[in-house]
Design a protein around this motif. Structure first.
Motif, PDB file in Angstrom:
ATOM      1  N   MET A   1       0.815  -1.215   0.000  1.00  0.00           N
ATOM      2  CA  MET A   1       0.000   0.000   0.000  1.00  0.00           C
ATOM      3  C   MET A   1       0.847   1.262   0.000  1.00  0.00           C
ATOM      4  SD  MET A   1      -3.227   0.461  -0.142  1.00  0.00           S
ATOM      5  CE  MET A   1      -4.468   1.753   0.045  1.00  0.00           C
ATOM      6  N   VAL A   2       2.040   1.166   0.577  1.00  0.00           N
ATOM      7  CA  VAL A   2       2.933   2.331   0.658  1.00  0.00           C
ATOM      8  C   VAL A   2       4.301   1.935   0.109  1.00  0.00           C
ATOM      9  CG1 VAL A   2       3.974   4.065   2.144  1.00  0.00           C
ATOM     10  CG2 VAL A   2       1.712   3.150   2.721  1.00  0.00           C
ATOM     11  N   ARG A   3       4.667   2.534  -1.030  1.00  0.00           N
ATOM     12  CA  ARG A   3       5.991   2.288  -1.608  1.00  0.00           C
ATOM     13  C   ARG A   3       6.897   3.461  -1.257  1.00  0.00           C
ATOM     14  NH1 ARG A   3       8.557   3.252  -6.687  1.00  0.00           N
ATOM     15  NH2 ARG A   3       6.663   4.183  -7.553  1.00  0.00           N
TER      16      ARG A   3
ATOM     17  N   ASP B   1       7.023   8.730   0.089  1.00  0.00           N
ATOM     18  CA  ASP B   1       6.092   7.610   0.158  1.00  0.00           C
ATOM     19  C   ASP B   1       4.986   7.787  -0.878  1.00  0.00           C
ATOM     20  OD1 ASP B   1       7.352   6.319   2.319  1.00  0.00           O
ATOM     21  OD2 ASP B   1       6.409   7.704   3.728  1.00  0.00           O
ATOM     22  N   LEU B   2       4.778   6.760  -1.675  1.00  0.00           N
ATOM     23  CA  LEU B   2       3.701   6.753  -2.672  1.00  0.00           C
ATOM     24  C   LEU B   2       2.574   5.898  -2.121  1.00  0.00           C
ATOM     25  CD1 LEU B   2       5.915   6.233  -5.851  1.00  0.00           C
ATOM     26  CD2 LEU B   2       5.267   8.371  -4.724  1.00  0.00           C
TER      27      LEU B   2
ATOM     28  N   PHE C   1      -0.581  10.959  -1.873  1.00  0.00           N
ATOM     29  CA  PHE C   1      -1.771  10.113  -1.869  1.00  0.00           C
ATOM     30  C   PHE C   1      -2.406  10.159  -3.253  1.00  0.00           C
ATOM     31  CE2 PHE C   1      -1.051  10.916   2.525  1.00  0.00           C
ATOM     32  CZ  PHE C   1      -1.696   9.929   3.260  1.00  0.00           C
ATOM     33  N   GLY C   2      -2.536   9.002  -3.889  1.00  0.00           N
ATOM     34  CA  GLY C   2      -3.135   8.933  -5.220  1.00  0.00           C
ATOM     35  C   GLY C   2      -2.151   8.404  -6.240  1.00  0.00           C
ATOM     36  N   LYS C   3      -2.684   7.860  -7.302  1.00  0.00           N
ATOM     37  CA  LYS C   3      -1.848   7.243  -8.328  1.00  0.00           C
ATOM     38  C   LYS C   3      -1.475   8.247  -9.409  1.00  0.00           C
ATOM     39  CE  LYS C   3      -4.307   2.877  -7.557  1.00  0.00           C
ATOM     40  NZ  LYS C   3      -5.206   1.853  -8.146  1.00  0.00           N
TER      41      LYS C   3
END
Length: 570
Positions: A411-413, A424-425, A447-449
């Motif tokens: 969930m967090v890259r 953090d993505l 937050f978001g792609k």
């Protein structure tokens, strides 16, 4: 919360205590009402003893900031000249044998690329050796330094500040070390004279490291050998381990050691010690647990403090605490379940999960944060993943932070940007948000792609630090920066119009990769944060910007996100 508990009796119980350091207050002769001891104090360690070394430890020192271009100063206050010269020599500057003979200390200190600064910090109560904390830095008042923005503090010693004064050596030994990139308020407009002076101060996020364990002791309010031995026995029985936690030295002093299991949560350990009940007669644990439960139902109950008494008592109270998981009083149900979860009762997890998904509840964010502390909560990670898409920005951020603690890489890259900060993505399908920290550890979360940078674009940050431009039809952004040392400009970078790519390029150090190419533009973390804020403000990035509140004012923002330019003080 930790400071309030640790200082519990600095104002309260000192009303009538006869122990050292507390003064008796004169009661009005007409007021004969008896003093009432709150239930979370009655019969606990805190009623009979106070915590020494329970306050923050002020430390200070002097250091040298480099990387300022021409905004530093050549002035060195007379009282620190020799100290700083020796300080630089100890770092092997000006040594022929180390190839640094050209970097003579006097020459370095006179360079406008450097500045002499006062460094200060407050080491948290009970902080063990190796723990980190934030550091405050300010240019010396006798100097003409105009800005610390983009600067790096070379490692320096911090000593105990005596009466608010820093000492370059003696009469105190070094307590800590400090160093690293300086975080200057990224929302300052240097073109405004009223704000320009603020550029002379900053913080180093997590830049201090404690070199020694702080000695922690309990001091009985009235010397009593029997009570001191009793406290020692109760504390050691509650916190069993390889090493003994409590050691009664005499009738007044009990020395404490932080158990290994609490090294990363030492302030909470001190809270539990203070809230530990001393009575152990047959039936007394149950009576105390029932007394706490009854107090929980009071309209003015301090649920946080009361639940700490339960938690300090240990797993023996679980049969009673479980009865209140389904209480109709929301705080009673939450704090009962929190106690159970911390005492390893998995049946409490469902209650915490329910509160974590209760929109508009004051207990929602505390519940989300609590999930992050426990690795084995059934449905914990799936719940946090859903909450990353919550409509409340602070709930989204709390869920993200808990996922970080859980190590959820799906969930967090995380991208390490040249060791300067973490990017953090966060895999979220809701609206775009950019979140930046300003304490403990420098991190930026997207937050978001595939968060995009809009085109056409012309962006120029204050003092021409960074320029970004692109036409509507361009497939890349043209990015370059001003070089503070020379006043010239760097080579240009062609960057894909995505926020992730832009942050990596402007934040990476200007080092060469294996192909001999320069990796980045080397902006400081605070400068990157300032760029992102301004791009959001100008709608060049279609995202909300949220800055982490500082701990001392966190409570002010418990219900609403800090969106746009934060109104938090420096």
């Amino acid at each position: 919360m930790p400071k309030k508990v640790i200082r519990l009796f600095a104002v309260g119980v000192c009303l009538c205590a006869a122990g050292a350091g507390c003064k008796k207050l004169k009661q009005d002769s007409a007021d004969k009402r008896p003093l009432v001891t709150p239930p979370h104090i009655s019969g606990t360690v805190a009623e009979y003893a106070r915590l020494l070394s329970g306050d923050e430890l002020p430390v200070q020192g002097y250091g040298v900031v480099v990387g300022l271009g021409t905004s530093g100063s050549a002035e060195v206050p007379a009282h620190v000249q020799e100290y700083l010269r020796q300080y630089l020599l100890r770092r092997k500057l000006g040594w022929y044998t180390h190839g640094t003979e050209a970097l003579m200390p006097k020459r370095i200190l006179r360079d406008l690329d450097t500045a002499v600064v006062l460094v200060g910090a407050a080491i948290p109560p009970g902080a063990p050796a190796g723990s980190r904390f934030d550091v405050f830095v300010s240019a010396m008042p006798q100097t003409q330094t105009t800005s610390l923005d983009g600067g790096i503090l070379w490692g320096t010693e911090l000593r105990l500040a005596v009466e608010g004064k820093a000492f370059v050596e003696g009469p105190t030994l070094p307590w800590a070390e400090a160093g690293g990139p300086i975080f200057v308020n990224p929302f300052i407009d240097p073109t405004k004279p009223a704000e320009a002076g603020k550029l002379r101060t900053g913080r180093i996020i997590g830049g201090g490291i404690n070199k020694r364990d702080r000695q922690i002791r309990l001091q009985l309010r009235r010397p009593d050998y029997a009570k001191a031995r009793r406290m020692q026995q109760r504390i050691n029985a509650r916190f069993r381990g390889v090493c003994r936690v409590a050691n009664a030295r005499d009738s007044s002093i009990i020395e404490l050691k932080i158990p290994q299991s609490y090294r990363d949560w030492h302030e909470h350990f001190l809270q539990l010690v203070l809230h530990l009940p001393l009575r152990s007669a047959p039936g007394s644990p149950e009576r105390k647990a029932r007394e706490i439960a009854a107090a929980m139902a009071e309209p003015t109950a301090n649920h946080e403090e009361l639940s700490l008494v339960w938690e300090a008592m240990g797993r023996q109270v679980l049969p009673i605490v479980r009865e209140y998981y389904t209480s109709g009083n929301a705080p009673t149900a939450f704090y009962s379940a929190r106690t159970g979860l911390r005492l390893r009762d998995t049946s409490a997890a469902e209650v915490i999960l329910r509160f974590a998904t209760s929109a508009n509840s004051a207990l929602q964010i505390p519940a989300v944060k609590e999930i992050g502390r426990h690795r084995r909560i059934p449905r914990g990670i799936p719940t946090l993943r859903r909450l990353v898409d919550d409509e409340n920005e602070l709930v989204r951020i709390a869920a993200y932070e808990s996922l970080l603690k859980q190590g959820d890489q799906g969930m967090v890259r995380t991208i390490d940007v040249s060791g300067q900060f973490k990017l953090d993505l966060v895999n979220s399908s809701r609206g775009y948000t950019i979140y930046a920290t300003q304490t403990s550890e420098p991190r930026i979360a997207l937050f978001g792609k595939d968060m995009a940078v809009s085109r056409p674009l012309f962006f120029n940050s204050p003092d021409d630090l960074l320029t970004i431009n692109a036409r509507a039809e361009d497939t890349t952004l043209t990015v370059f920066r001003k070089i503070p040392r020379t006043g010239g400009y760097s080579d240009t970078f062609q960057v894909a119009p995505r926020v992730e790519k832009l942050v990596v390029v402007i934040g990476s150090l200007p080092e060469r990769n294996l192909r001999g190419e320069i990796k980045g533009l080397g902006l400081a973390y605070s400068q990157v944060v300032g760029v992102l804020y301004r791009l959001c403000y100008e709608k060049d990035i279609r995202a909300k910007f949220v800055l982490q509140p500082l701990p001392s004012i966190q409570r002010i923002y418990s219900r609403t996100a800090t969106v746009g330019r934060p109104d938090t003080p420096d």
